[in-house]
Design an enzyme around this catalytic site. Sequence first.
Site, PDB file in Angstrom:
ATOM      1  N   GLU A 102     -11.143  -1.737  -3.336  1.00  0.00           N
ATOM      2  CA  GLU A 102     -10.415  -1.081  -2.249  1.00  0.00           C
ATOM      3  C   GLU A 102      -9.249  -0.273  -2.818  1.00  0.00           C
ATOM      4  O   GLU A 102      -9.050  -0.175  -4.025  1.00  0.00           O
ATOM      5  CB  GLU A 102      -9.902  -2.127  -1.266  1.00  0.00           C
ATOM      6  N   ASP A 127       0.812  -1.219   0.000  1.00  0.00           N
ATOM      7  CA  ASP A 127       0.000   0.000   0.000  1.00  0.00           C
ATOM      8  C   ASP A 127       0.847   1.271   0.000  1.00  0.00           C
ATOM      9  O   ASP A 127       0.660   2.171   0.837  1.00  0.00           O
ATOM     10  CB  ASP A 127      -0.927   0.020   1.220  1.00  0.00           C
TER      11      ASP A 127
END
Length: 350
Positions: free
Chosen positions: A241, A29
């Site tokens: 997401e 991420d």
Amino acid sequence: MTPKFDSTKFRLLEIVDKSASSIDVAFGDPFILYDKPSDQYYLYGTGGTENGFIAYSSKDLIQWKEVGKVYDGRQPKGWGTKDFWAPEVYLVNDKYYMYYSAHWKENPEDKLENYRIGVAVADNPAGPFLDLTGKPLFDPGYPIIDANVFRDTDGKNYLFYSRCCYEHPVASEIADWAKSKWGYKDIEESWVYGVELDSSMQQVIGRPALLIRPPLKMNDKQSEWESRSVSSGEINRRWTEGSFLLKAKGQYYIMYSANYFAGANYAVGYATSTSPLGSYSKSETNPIIQKNTDHGGVISGTGHNSIFKDRNGKLRCVYHGRTTKTGDKRMVFIRDIRFNKDNQLQIESE
């Protein structure tokens, strides 16, 4: 019967070459901030420490130096207990704001996924980042992760996030097929929402709006790539997401990741709108970042990207992926982005 997904309708964009070049940082991420005051880049992400976040700094986006722990969840006003994920940092009015996900300690029903989003503030991009309130930014009544903050040209602020798959079964043609094929009880989904933030960037305004969700129909052009984890029997969840909003070419581009984040099929697509809170139309060129192992490459599990401007104002895309050499480690990749004559967002190969 097997879903009749026609892969010929999807354009494959080879976003990385077969040599799998990446920077030498193992992060999930990833998010990069170009800090003009120090003329340095700061890289934040998931991993590298427990109960918080570390960061790296660089002058050239090639050589990176660890600067240490920049956020510690065990601070006096810390509200998270574990699973500190997906930090993003923004410089606003000489303060650095970090938005992140964690497991909320207030959990009377003992939920397995009790995630919320918090914000911490620092005077320096290297921290220390301190929580101000001792609680999450807000509580929508369901677990949420993957915060992304967008400041529009009109001065308004927005928060984008993903509702977790946890305890969120959704009926669809894909779910019916997968339950019949693999014996799943339910197919759970995560959805991307957006909500306005006030000028303090610490309070939400109004109700969140649903922006992106997995397709319902088998013949939807997005169903094949967004359902690979389910259609392959890997897991009974469909993710939406890791969203990131970009304003360009007179419209809004929201990028998002689909499929199992720990699997090979993790991939990135995007949708466009004339307003930050939608409605959004998914691009026919999706996915624009995906594995290349089916075509002689060595990269898989590509996803959860963000976009930043380098010191020259050039837009760059950063995301994580796994390689045959690094195994389960999520490594950081940086690529240029561009827009073609039809204003379609594309990721440049090396």
